[in-house]
Scaffold this motif. Structure first.
Motif, PDB file in Angstrom:
ATOM      1  N   ILE A  78       0.863  -1.177   0.000  1.00 21.19           N
ATOM      2  CA  ILE A  78       0.000   0.000   0.000  1.00 21.19           C
ATOM      3  C   ILE A  78       0.897   1.223   0.000  1.00 21.19           C
ATOM      4  O   ILE A  78       1.721   1.412   0.893  1.00 21.19           O
ATOM      5  CB  ILE A  78      -0.934   0.026   1.230  1.00 21.19           C
ATOM      6  N   SER A  79       0.752   2.048  -1.019  1.00 16.69           N
ATOM      7  CA  SER A  79       1.567   3.261  -1.113  1.00 16.69           C
ATOM      8  C   SER A  79       0.714   4.483  -0.790  1.00 16.69           C
ATOM      9  O   SER A  79      -0.524   4.401  -0.742  1.00 16.69           O
ATOM     10  CB  SER A  79       2.169   3.383  -2.512  1.00 16.69           C
ATOM     11  N   GLY A  80       1.370   5.611  -0.561  1.00 13.19           N
ATOM     12  CA  GLY A  80       0.643   6.827  -0.225  1.00 13.19           C
ATOM     13  C   GLY A  80      -0.290   6.604   0.951  1.00 13.19           C
ATOM     14  O   GLY A  80      -1.470   6.959   0.885  1.00 13.19           O
ATOM     15  N   LEU A  81       0.239   6.038   2.016  1.00 12.43           N
ATOM     16  CA  LEU A  81      -0.599   5.620   3.148  1.00 12.43           C
ATOM     17  C   LEU A  81      -1.484   6.738   3.678  1.00 12.43           C
ATOM     18  O   LEU A  81      -1.057   7.897   3.786  1.00 12.43           O
ATOM     19  CB  LEU A  81       0.280   5.087   4.280  1.00 12.43           C
ATOM     20  N   LYS A  82      -2.695   6.375   4.004  1.00 18.90           N
ATOM     21  CA  LYS A  82      -3.658   7.279   4.619  1.00 18.90           C
ATOM     22  C   LYS A  82      -4.111   6.681   5.939  1.00 18.90           C
ATOM     23  O   LYS A  82      -4.058   5.465   6.133  1.00 18.90           O
ATOM     24  CB  LYS A  82      -4.852   7.497   3.695  1.00 18.90           C
ATOM     25  N   THR A  83      -4.608   7.522   6.815  1.00 12.07           N
ATOM     26  CA  THR A  83      -5.059   7.012   8.116  1.00 12.07           C
ATOM     27  C   THR A  83      -6.196   6.006   7.931  1.00 12.07           C
ATOM     28  O   THR A  83      -6.359   5.094   8.736  1.00 12.07           O
ATOM     29  CB  THR A  83      -5.527   8.160   9.014  1.00 12.07           C
TER      30      THR A  83
END
Lengths: 110, 120
Positions: A78-83
């Motif tokens: 998973i790239s560009g991780l978000k909360t």
């Protein structure tokens, strides 16, 4: 029957990239499809990746997956991780009408 | 909307029995393999049982063989899990799931789950 082993937990910062592994104990990881399920706290699992590397409708392109025969493992990236990515992630595969899950990896985004 | 709704969970005494139901809607139920899973509190997912589209074949995890029976009624669009001789180790959220059309051992749709608590 084989087992699927996942690391227990992983933490990473927002915007970064994380990879979760799933190692098959016996038999080839390529023998049967590997799936990944996302489970948010208090919710049912949902399909996140199916048939090794396919994304269901609604799962963003920053999610990818693969299998590697040399390490007999599957990987979820998973790239560009978000909360909102904070969840438990389970790999799953099957053999001879039995289904097997990994123990799950808790992803913390902080 | 494709949906699975489980029911029948609750508090049961050790040694007791319970029958879980899962009602399907939004798809042609008789075309799909169905599966029950469970998740003990704070633990991971565990496969429990499968049933073929016409009910002719069923499969169980070794730990549940002889204590659970999966069945289905295609006229009622429902799948069931009958559980016997329950112990505290059976305490879990039980989920039903639909197998993908061409890969039946790949669950693609899950219900919301029903909680079974085995305690005196």
């Amino acid at each position: 029957n084989f087992m699927l082993t996942q690391s227990h937990s992983v933490s990473e910062s927002p915007g970064k990239t994380v990879t979760i592994s799933c190692t098959r104990s016996s038999g080839s990881i390529a023998s049967n499809y590997v799936q990944w399920y996302q489970q948010r706290p208090g919710r049912a699992p949902t399909s996140f990746i199916y048939e090794n590397n396919k994304r269901p409708f609604g799962v963003p392109e920053r999610v990818s997956a693969s299998i590697d025969i040399s390490s007999n493992s599957a990987y979820l990236t998973i790239s560009g991780l978000k909360t909102e990515d904070e969840a438990d992630y389970y790999c799953q595969s099957f053999e001879n009408n039995n289904q097997v899950f990994g123990g799950g990896t808790t992803l913390t985004v902080l | 909307e494709v949906q699975l709704v489980e029911s029948g969970g609750g508090l049961v005494q050790p040694g007791g029995s319970l029958r879980l139901s899962c009602a399907a809607s939004g798809f042609t139920f008789s075309r799909y393999y169905m599966t029950w899973f469970r998740q003990a509190p704070g633990k991971g997912l565990e496969w429990v049982a499968n049933i073929k589209q016409d009910g002719s074949e069923t499969y169980y995890v070794d730990s549940a063989k002889g204590r659970v029976t999966i069945s289905r009624d295609n006229d009622k669009n429902s799948v069931y899990l009958q559980m016997y001789s329950l112990t505290a180790e059976d305490t879990a959220v039980y989920y039903c799931a639909r197998g993908a059309l061409f890969v039946p051992h790949r669950p693609d749709i899950w219900g919301q789950g029903t909680l079974v608590t085995v305690s005196s």
